[in-house]
Write an enzyme that holds these catalytic residues in place. Structure first.
Site, PDB file in Angstrom:
ATOM      1  N   HIS A  13       0.869  -1.196   0.000  1.00  0.00           N
ATOM      2  CA  HIS A  13       0.000   0.000   0.000  1.00  0.00           C
ATOM      3  C   HIS A  13       0.899   1.237   0.000  1.00  0.00           C
ATOM      4  CE1 HIS A  13      -3.784   2.230   1.517  1.00  0.00           C
ATOM      5  NE2 HIS A  13      -2.872   3.143   1.217  1.00  0.00           N
ATOM      6  N   HIS A  15       1.588   5.390  -1.740  1.00  0.00           N
ATOM      7  CA  HIS A  15       1.249   6.564  -2.558  1.00  0.00           C
ATOM      8  C   HIS A  15       2.520   7.135  -3.156  1.00  0.00           C
ATOM      9  CE1 HIS A  15      -2.866   6.638  -0.953  1.00  0.00           C
ATOM     10  NE2 HIS A  15      -2.291   6.205   0.151  1.00  0.00           N
ATOM     11  N   LYS A  99      -9.503  -0.131  -6.152  1.00  0.00           N
ATOM     12  CA  LYS A  99      -9.544   0.527  -4.857  1.00  0.00           C
ATOM     13  C   LYS A  99     -10.895   1.169  -4.607  1.00  0.00           C
ATOM     14  CE  LYS A  99      -7.804   2.024  -1.058  1.00  0.00           C
ATOM     15  NZ  LYS A  99      -6.615   2.670  -0.551  1.00  0.00           N
ATOM     16  N   HIS A 136     -10.417   1.376   1.486  1.00  0.00           N
ATOM     17  CA  HIS A 136     -10.258   2.360   2.574  1.00  0.00           C
ATOM     18  C   HIS A 136     -11.518   2.251   3.418  1.00  0.00           C
ATOM     19  CE1 HIS A 136      -8.853   6.181   4.501  1.00  0.00           C
ATOM     20  NE2 HIS A 136     -10.115   6.115   4.901  1.00  0.00           N
ATOM     21  N   HIS A 174      -4.738  -0.520   5.583  1.00  0.00           N
ATOM     22  CA  HIS A 174      -4.314   0.232   6.781  1.00  0.00           C
ATOM     23  C   HIS A 174      -5.299   0.096   7.946  1.00  0.00           C
ATOM     24  CE1 HIS A 174      -7.045   3.108   4.984  1.00  0.00           C
ATOM     25  NE2 HIS A 174      -6.149   3.717   4.239  1.00  0.00           N
ATOM     26  N   ASP A 247       1.413   2.618   3.535  1.00  0.00           N
ATOM     27  CA  ASP A 247       0.569   3.800   3.335  1.00  0.00           C
ATOM     28  C   ASP A 247       1.407   5.073   3.376  1.00  0.00           C
ATOM     29  OD1 ASP A 247      -1.747   5.270   2.840  1.00  0.00           O
ATOM     30  OD2 ASP A 247      -2.298   5.385   4.961  1.00  0.00           O
ATOM     31  N   ALA A 263      -4.179  14.892   5.426  1.00  0.00           N
ATOM     32  CA  ALA A 263      -3.952  13.599   6.082  1.00  0.00           C
ATOM     33  C   ALA A 263      -2.924  12.804   5.298  1.00  0.00           C
ATOM     34  CB  ALA A 263      -5.258  12.821   6.152  1.00  0.00           C
TER      35      ALA A 263
END
Ligand code: NCD
Ligand code: ZN
Ligand code: ZN
Length: 347
Positions: A13, A15, A99, A136, A174, A247, A263
């Site tokens: 996971h 980004h 996702k 999520h 997560h 994450d 966030a």
């Protein structure tokens, strides 16, 4: 034990963003990990196989020379996702999951799904194709307490979804609560979860230590100590349904240190070191390798990596910030000393 050698891990996971930001953060991940599941929450989001192919090409072009890193792409589900897109995605060979961002739940989720019950045709197509749903898991109603949003999501969205499409493979991303750990454990098969370094190492007090701490703010937000203990027990117990997913979510310094901060916690600079510290503190260092390098590939049906990497016991200080395109990025534990250091590929 002063060195630790493990099979090279993958980050399930991550980004990576795009453009200058991508070029700034990718080397951190590509140094430690062989592969990563790349999240599709760009602006605009990666909603089709064609967009995922183009994004994958930009990632490959941004890799440091000689890097063997492989990005594993994902599609961003929207209210308008075409069920026919799933077979195209599976056929591509490079899309490994779709996702679910409940609309409004987190960073760049505005185009997300407003009601997952309307996507059953897409979910059935995913089940047929063996394409996992990556979730999520938070409800978005503003009146729901932010600390309860994951638990409410299980009851209101995830459990019913599981009952409607039981063949669908799911990664609960997560996870942050005992409720989520208990849910995953209670499923017969086909459900797994990723765990971040921050949720394993910190509880919600870390948001307020001596003042408000924007660099400890991510979604789902840090929870209570009893939740952290449940996450820790899940991973040190060696249950193959719980595996590594950082994450790591970079944001420019000024967008976190502001009136309404973004966030996301950046951890790619020291991902393995952070997990090693967690496992060592729990007296479970021998369990790190399976969590980091075996359980994820098994769930995704991919081969284990052949290479090995080393960590050395060495104290080093995390930089106060890293360059991030024209901006700066504050990493997790900036300015603090860590006890393990990544030492490259092992021979
Ligand atoms: C992520 C981001 O910044 O893209 N932020 C976060 O707090 N985790 C989005 C996400 O994973 O929910
Ligand atoms: Zn998320
Ligand atoms: Zn994320």
């Amino acid at each position: 034990m002063d060195t630790l050698s493990i099979r090279q891990p993958d980050d399930w996971h991550l980004h990576l963003r795009d453009g200058d930001a991508l070029r700034a953060v990718l080397p951190h991940t590509a140094t430690q990990f062989a592969r990563a599941i790349v999240m599709p929450n760009l602006k605009p989001p990666v909603t089709t196989t064609a967009l995922a192919r183009a994004y994958r090409d930009r990632i490959l072009a941004a890799l440091p020379a000689g890097s063997l890193f492989t990005p594993l792409m994902t599609l961003y589900l929207t209210d308008r996702t075409d069920p026919a897109e799933i077979a195209t995605a599976r056929g591509s060979g490079f899309v490994h999951g779709c996702k679910l961002y409940p609309a409004g739940a987190t960073t760049n989720s505005d185009s997300g799904v407003t009601d997952i019950r309307r996507l059953d045709a897409v979910l059935e197509a995913m089940a047929d194709a063996g394409m996992p749903l990556l979730v999520h898991g938070e409800v978005t109603q503003p009146e729901v307490d932010v600390f309860d949003r994951e638990a409410r999501f299980i009851d209101e969205v995830l459990a019913p979804l599981r009952a409607r499409v039981p063949r669908l493979r799911i990664v609960f991303e997560h996870v942050t609560t005992k409720a989520a750990v208990d849910f995953v454990r209670a499923q017969a098969e086909g459900v797994a979860a990723t765990l971040t370094p921050q949720h394993l190492a910190m509880n919600r007090n870390a948001l307020f230590t001596g003042g408000i701490r924007p660099h400890h703010y991510c979604l789902p937000v840090l929870k209570r100590e009893r939740d952290r203990v449940a996450l820790l027990e899940a991973v040190v117990g060696g249950d193959p349904r719980f595996f590594l997913g950082t994450d790591s979510a970079p944001h420019a310094r000024h967008t976190k240190e502001t009136t309404c901060g973004c966030a996301g916690i950046y951890s790619a600079h020291a991902a393995l070191e952070l997990y090693a510290a967690v496992f060592e503190q729990a007296g479970a260092l021998p369990r790190l390798e399976a969590f980091a390098s075996e359980f994820g590939p098994r769930f995704y049906g991919l081969p284990l990596n052949d290479a090995r990497v080393m960590l050395r016991r060495e104290s080093w200080t995390v930089p106060e910030e890293y360059p991030f395109g024209a901006d700066r990025l504050v990493p997790l534990h900036a300015g603090q000393t860590l006890g393990w250091r990544f030492a490259g590929k092992a021979r």
